[in-house]
Design a protein around this motif. Structure first.
Motif, PDB file in Angstrom:
ATOM      1  N   GLY A  51       0.808  -1.216   0.000  1.00 22.68           N
ATOM      2  CA  GLY A  51       0.000   0.000   0.000  1.00 22.68           C
ATOM      3  C   GLY A  51       0.841   1.265   0.000  1.00 22.68           C
ATOM      4  O   GLY A  51       0.479   2.259  -0.629  1.00 22.68           O
ATOM      5  N   ASP A  54       2.249   1.608  -3.538  1.00 21.78           N
ATOM      6  CA  ASP A  54       1.195   2.069  -4.451  1.00 21.78           C
ATOM      7  C   ASP A  54       0.922   3.554  -4.268  1.00 21.78           C
ATOM      8  O   ASP A  54       0.727   4.290  -5.249  1.00 21.78           O
ATOM      9  N   LYS A  95       0.712  -9.584  -3.989  1.00 14.32           N
ATOM     10  CA  LYS A  95       1.343  -8.475  -3.270  1.00 14.32           C
ATOM     11  C   LYS A  95       2.778  -8.809  -2.869  1.00 14.32           C
ATOM     12  O   LYS A  95       3.147  -9.984  -2.737  1.00 14.32           O
ATOM     13  N   PRO A 390      -5.237  -4.822   4.051  1.00 15.96           N
ATOM     14  CA  PRO A 390      -6.006  -3.903   3.190  1.00 15.96           C
ATOM     15  C   PRO A 390      -6.656  -2.808   4.028  1.00 15.96           C
ATOM     16  O   PRO A 390      -6.953  -2.996   5.209  1.00 15.96           O
ATOM     17  N   ASP A 396     -11.242   3.972   3.250  1.00 12.24           N
ATOM     18  CA  ASP A 396     -11.356   4.177   1.803  1.00 12.24           C
ATOM     19  C   ASP A 396     -12.281   5.336   1.471  1.00 12.24           C
ATOM     20  O   ASP A 396     -13.065   5.774   2.288  1.00 12.24           O
TER      21      ASP A 396
END
Length: 396
Positions: A51, A54, A95, A390, A396
């Motif tokens: 994460g 990214d 991942k 996640p 989010d």
């Protein structure tokens, strides 16, 4: 002077927050007590979760990381003289992690902020925060020994680490701290030698923990468990290499590649969390709010996760006039923080020799490692946590 967000601290948290806000059209000023040269030269290891990788690419600061970082698709757990590999992509749907030092992340973020006209004030002194429980908080500081200056802001982000001014500025009785001190530290070295392994090796031995990592094609970073109050002068190069050979020994005669040691450090280990992570218009992020032992490689990643949540909340405030995400900042961030604390504590407990530990406890640790590496479910749990859980619906 005025800005929308005053950010104290030019570490990964403060710089990342400033850059994300800039991309959202939100102004900020970053204050840092050290010089640019100092923050970019402070060598700290870095294992970036998927994460984090990214996000760096998404905000335009990932080009050098992709060129120079080391993508690791697994890690090796070494115990009882054997190696067992955890395959990250196979267990997590593709991942992985990126080995890319924290000071390199800082270099990339500083360059990006300055290139886009960002306001970073280095070498400031006498920093203090005021009027936190109002809608107009302020920060006072001196730059290069000059007169006291004031920044009026809508929000203050305390990203100034464990020794900063932000957390102590919150009134007594508001915060509750949760802490665990570990009865050992890490002796870390940098040496001129090619990598001993393509992936990190976490090793348990009856002499204590050891970790093999890499920095570049010709520089290795290695760690071994030591006393938390140990002194560098107690560790000659010969003693260090002898200890690594003993702790990393395998049944097939594996040995680390040795070279000239040019850096030695001893760091203590602790877990710490403060709740809540906010007071009025002050929001804490990164080490100002929490510390994890390095075993789980979560420190930098938690800082990035914090500012991801905080940036979204601040953006919602300016775009929609809503404060619900700001009000829930602590609740949202702490859910991830405590999961990372659990994982870091578990990894630390499984791989280190504790004072007074007997042969029974060592056998239990070996059995746990055997189970973790032999069970797909247990291996998946380790892999999921290591590459980064996640983000949930609240984030989010």
């Amino acid at each position: 002077m005025k800005t929308q967000v005053a950010i104290i601290g030019a570490g990964p948290a403060g710089l990342m927050l400033s850059h994300i806000l800039h991309l959202q059209g939100i102004e900020s000023i970053v204050l840092e007590t050290r010089s640019r040269e100092a923050i970019e030269a402070t060598i700290r290891a870095g294992v970036l979760e998927q994460g984090t990788v990214d996000l760096m690419k998404e905000i335009g600061v990932g080009a050098r990381m992709e060129r120079e970082g080391f993508r690791h698709e697994g890690t090796i757990l070494r115990f009882d003289g054997i190696d067992r590999r955890i395959d990250f992509p196979e267990l997590t749907g593709g991942k992985a992690v990126m080995v890319y030092a924290q000071h390199e992340v800082i270099k990339d973020l500083v360059e990006a902020r300055l290139a886009s006209g960002g306001d970073i004030r280095f070498e400031v002194t006498d920093v203090s925060v005021h009027d936190l429980d109002t809608t107009s908080p302020s920060v006072r500081f001196r730059q290069q020994g000059g007169e006291l200056q004031t920044i009026e802001a809508d929000f203050i982000a305390g990203c100034d680490g464990t020794q900063g001014v932000s957390r102590p500025a919150i009134p007594k009785g508001v915060l509750k701290g949760f802490e665990r001190l570990y009865p050992f530290g890490w002796l870390g070295i940098l040496c001129k030698a090619p990598p001993s392994s393509d992936e990190l090796i976490y090793a348990l031995s009856d002499r204590g923990f050891a970790l093999v990592s890499t920095r570049s094609p010709d520089v290795q970073r290695l760690y071994l468990q030591c006393e938390p109050t140990d002194k560098i002068e107690n560790w000659s190069d010969d003693r260090i290499w002898s200890e690594f050979r003993a702790r990393l020994a395998t049944r097939d005669g594996w040995a680390p590649k040795e070279g000239q040691i040019f850096s030695k450090t001893v760091v203590g280990m602790r877990s710490f969390v403060t709740e809540p992570m906010q007071y009025g218009r002050l929001f804490l992020a990164g080490d100002a709010a929490h510390v994890v032992p390095p075993t789980g490689a979560k420190g930098l990643n938690l800082a990035v996760a914090d500012v991801r949540v905080l940036a979204r909340a601040i953006s919602q405030f300016y775009k929609a006039g809503q404060e619900d995400l700001l009000e829930r900042y602590s609740e949202t961030a702490l859910r991830r923080i405590w999961k990372a604390q659990r994982f870091s504590w578990w990894m630390t407990s499984m791989l280190h020799r504790f004072p007074g530990a007997d042969e029974f406890q060592h056998k239990v640790q070996v059995a746990e490692l055997d189970y973790v590496t032999g069970s797909r479910a247990a291996s998946t749990a380790l892999a999921e946590n290591y590459v980064g859980l996640p983000f949930d619906a609240l984030e989010d």
